[in-house]
Motif scaffolding. Structure first.
Motif, PDB file in Angstrom:
ATOM      1  N   TYR A 297       9.215  -6.724 -22.015  1.00 61.02           N
ATOM      2  CA  TYR A 297       8.694  -7.922 -21.406  1.00 61.02           C
ATOM      3  C   TYR A 297       8.328  -7.540 -20.082  1.00 61.02           C
ATOM      4  N   TYR A 298       8.918  -6.540 -19.451  1.00 64.41           N
ATOM      5  CA  TYR A 298       8.682  -6.117 -18.110  1.00 64.41           C
ATOM      6  C   TYR A 298       9.293  -4.626 -17.757  1.00 64.41           C
ATOM      7  N   PHE A 299       9.004  -4.519 -16.369  1.00 65.85           N
ATOM      8  CA  PHE A 299       9.393  -3.105 -15.879  1.00 65.85           C
ATOM      9  C   PHE A 299      10.135  -3.382 -15.023  1.00 65.85           C
ATOM     10  N   ASP A 300      11.586  -3.084 -14.921  1.00 64.38           N
ATOM     11  CA  ASP A 300      12.248  -3.358 -13.895  1.00 64.38           C
ATOM     12  C   ASP A 300      12.726  -2.405 -12.937  1.00 64.38           C
ATOM     13  N   SER A 301      12.525  -0.891 -13.183  1.00 65.56           N
ATOM     14  CA  SER A 301      12.766   0.175 -12.474  1.00 65.56           C
ATOM     15  C   SER A 301      11.664   1.382 -12.634  1.00 65.56           C
ATOM     16  N   TRP A 302      11.165   1.532 -11.243  1.00 66.25           N
ATOM     17  CA  TRP A 302       9.975   2.560 -11.348  1.00 66.25           C
ATOM     18  C   TRP A 302      10.414   3.620 -10.638  1.00 66.25           C
ATOM     19  N   GLY A 303       9.811   4.973 -11.019  1.00 62.04           N
ATOM     20  CA  GLY A 303      10.010   6.016 -10.108  1.00 62.04           C
ATOM     21  C   GLY A 303       9.030   6.109  -9.037  1.00 62.04           C
ATOM     22  N   GLN A 304       9.161   6.836  -7.923  1.00 61.17           N
ATOM     23  CA  GLN A 304       8.349   6.870  -6.744  1.00 61.17           C
ATOM     24  C   GLN A 304       6.811   7.061  -6.866  1.00 61.17           C
ATOM     25  N   GLY A 305       6.440   7.782  -8.146  1.00 59.15           N
ATOM     26  CA  GLY A 305       5.126   7.979  -8.428  1.00 59.15           C
ATOM     27  C   GLY A 305       4.542   9.136  -8.023  1.00 59.15           C
ATOM     28  N   THR A 306       3.941  10.032  -8.736  1.00 59.04           N
ATOM     29  CA  THR A 306       3.481  11.331  -8.277  1.00 59.04           C
ATOM     30  C   THR A 306       1.982  11.397  -8.379  1.00 59.04           C
TER      31      THR A 306
ATOM     32  N   PRO B 126       0.963  -1.387  -0.076  1.00 61.40           N
ATOM     33  CA  PRO B 126       0.054  -0.048   0.026  1.00 61.40           C
ATOM     34  C   PRO B 126       0.956   1.280   0.130  1.00 61.40           C
ATOM     35  N   GLY B 127       0.528   2.097  -0.968  1.00 58.91           N
ATOM     36  CA  GLY B 127       1.251   3.228  -1.124  1.00 58.91           C
ATOM     37  C   GLY B 127       2.838   3.290  -1.641  1.00 58.91           C
ATOM     38  N   LYS B 128       2.889   2.251  -2.022  1.00 63.02           N
ATOM     39  CA  LYS B 128       4.592   2.069  -2.486  1.00 63.02           C
ATOM     40  C   LYS B 128       4.665   1.771  -4.006  1.00 63.02           C
ATOM     41  N   VAL B 129       5.731   1.620  -4.373  1.00 61.90           N
ATOM     42  CA  VAL B 129       5.966   1.389  -5.819  1.00 61.90           C
ATOM     43  C   VAL B 129       6.032  -0.090  -6.252  1.00 61.90           C
ATOM     44  N   PRO B 130       5.341  -0.545  -7.246  1.00 61.63           N
ATOM     45  CA  PRO B 130       5.520  -1.836  -7.883  1.00 61.63           C
ATOM     46  C   PRO B 130       6.738  -2.287  -7.861  1.00 61.63           C
ATOM     47  N   LYS B 131       6.930  -3.465  -7.548  1.00 57.08           N
ATOM     48  CA  LYS B 131       8.253  -4.200  -7.458  1.00 57.08           C
ATOM     49  C   LYS B 131       8.282  -5.454  -8.385  1.00 57.08           C
ATOM     50  N   LEU B 132       9.332  -5.610  -9.401  1.00 55.61           N
ATOM     51  CA  LEU B 132       9.184  -6.560 -10.303  1.00 55.61           C
ATOM     52  C   LEU B 132       9.588  -7.925  -9.405  1.00 55.61           C
ATOM     53  N   MET B 133       8.687  -8.980  -9.540  1.00 55.65           N
ATOM     54  CA  MET B 133       9.109 -10.069  -8.876  1.00 55.65           C
ATOM     55  C   MET B 133       9.521 -11.349  -9.525  1.00 55.65           C
ATOM     56  N   ILE B 134       8.851 -11.610 -10.879  1.00 61.03           N
ATOM     57  CA  ILE B 134       9.011 -12.673 -11.772  1.00 61.03           C
ATOM     58  C   ILE B 134       8.979 -11.931 -13.141  1.00 61.03           C
ATOM     59  N   TYR B 135       9.921 -12.466 -14.051  1.00 61.13           N
ATOM     60  CA  TYR B 135       9.865 -11.861 -15.528  1.00 61.13           C
ATOM     61  C   TYR B 135       9.957 -13.061 -16.397  1.00 61.13           C
ATOM     62  N   ASP B 136       9.597 -12.932 -17.728  1.00 62.13           N
ATOM     63  CA  ASP B 136       9.862 -14.124 -18.502  1.00 62.13           C
ATOM     64  C   ASP B 136       9.226 -15.329 -17.976  1.00 62.13           C
ATOM     65  N   VAL B 137       8.097 -15.393 -17.342  1.00 62.28           N
ATOM     66  CA  VAL B 137       7.181 -16.316 -16.786  1.00 62.28           C
ATOM     67  C   VAL B 137       7.931 -17.036 -15.457  1.00 62.28           C
TER      68      VAL B 137
ATOM     69  N   PHE C  16       3.139   6.924 -12.706  1.00 59.45           N
ATOM     70  CA  PHE C  16       4.605   6.210 -12.578  1.00 59.45           C
ATOM     71  C   PHE C  16       5.293   6.505 -13.752  1.00 59.45           C
ATOM     72  N   CYS C  17       6.739   6.673 -13.698  1.00 61.08           N
ATOM     73  CA  CYS C  17       7.694   6.508 -14.957  1.00 61.08           C
ATOM     74  C   CYS C  17       8.515   5.291 -14.492  1.00 61.08           C
ATOM     75  N   ALA C  18       8.739   4.483 -15.486  1.00 64.06           N
ATOM     76  CA  ALA C  18       9.273   3.000 -15.340  1.00 64.06           C
ATOM     77  C   ALA C  18      10.201   2.893 -16.618  1.00 64.06           C
ATOM     78  N   ARG C  19      11.179   2.110 -16.355  1.00 62.12           N
ATOM     79  CA  ARG C  19      12.225   1.470 -17.415  1.00 62.12           C
ATOM     80  C   ARG C  19      11.347   0.169 -17.922  1.00 62.12           C
ATOM     81  N   GLN C  20      11.306   0.192 -19.291  1.00 59.41           N
ATOM     82  CA  GLN C  20      10.757  -1.199 -19.697  1.00 59.41           C
ATOM     83  C   GLN C  20      11.733  -1.781 -20.574  1.00 59.41           C
ATOM     84  N   SER C  21      11.761  -2.988 -20.520  1.00 59.76           N
ATOM     85  CA  SER C  21      12.877  -3.906 -21.214  1.00 59.76           C
ATOM     86  C   SER C  21      12.734  -3.905 -22.581  1.00 59.76           C
TER      87      SER C  21
END
Lengths: 111, 119
Positions: free
Chosen positions: B104-113, A42-53, B95-100
């Motif tokens: 395929y995926y987003f591996d880095s994200w800004g803090q969001g505004t 909650p209130g945080k940034v999404p975090k990549l946990m799994i990629y390429d399945v 959010f801004c983010a780096r997309q591969s």
């Protein structure tokens, strides 16, 4: 493109395993599907946990694993911990650089 | 380690244009990645708005395409979002983010505004 469907909520007790599904995955050229999973507290940034399945970025515990069967991808969290309580989103790219989509998100509650 | 930071007004009036900038550090913006904008309305899920390559090639969500412009300034290590004719439905954390490279995926994200659309 159709939506990616996730259960609204799942729950489990500490130490148990839970699986979150993501349905509606389509395959691109060569049958490849690129699925990733994100954890968001909650209130945080999404975090990549799994990629390429199935792949885990550095630093993600091996309690988190991904899989895919037909048009459904799954995220399994084993040995549930209180800190795993969060929202989880799937994301799928099927090719052609046209349009990207996220699943609707699943709220995981650790009982 | 790549870092992204969004900046811009937190309050925009209805019918006006929302403008945000994302500053990138720790990674060349001219590398093989795409640079994306994603938003999240309060209490709701994530929505991909679009992305841009360092060459300036852009891709947009069809549902927003008529109102969105994403641009990049490689010399400043920044990329920007403009969303025109905003309504209350555009209120969201952006959010801004780096997309591969293969999307395929987003591996880095800004803090969001949080951007609120209100008069």
């Amino acid at each position: 493109q159709s939506a990616l469907t996730q259960p609204r909520s799942v729950s489990g007790s500490p130490g148990q395993s839970v699986t979150i599904s993501c349905t509606g995955i389509s395959s691109g050229v060569g049958g490849y599907s690129y699925v990733s999973w994100y954890q968001q507290h909650p209130g945080k940034v999404p975090k990549l946990m799994i990629y390429d399945v199935t792949k885990r970025p550095s630093g993600v515990p091996d309690r988190f694993s991904g899989s895919k069967s037909a048009n459904t991808a799954s995220l399994t969290i084993s040995g549930l911990q209180a800190e795993d309580e969060a929202d989880y989103y799937c994301y799928s790219y099927a090719g052609s650089y046209t349009f990207d989509r996220f699943g609707g998100g699943t709220k995981l509650t650790v009982l | 380690q790549v870092q992204l930071q969004e900046s811009g007004p937190g309050l925009v009036k209805p019918s006006e244009t929302l403008s945000l900038t994302c500053s990138v550090s720790g990674s060349s913006i001219s590398s093989g990645y795409y640079w994306a904008w994603i938003r999240q309305p309060p209490g709701k899920g994530l929505e991909w708005i679009g992305n841009i390559y360092h060459s300036g090639t852009t891709y947009y969500n069809p549902s927003l395409k008529s109102r969105v412009t994403i641009s990049v300034d490689t010399s400043k290590y920044q990329f920007s979002l403009k969303l025109s004719s905003v309504t209350a439905a555009d209120t969201a954390v952006y959010f801004c983010a780096r997309q591969s490279s293969g999307w395929y995926y987003f591996d880095s994200w800004g803090q969001g505004t949080l951007v609120t659309v209100s008069s």
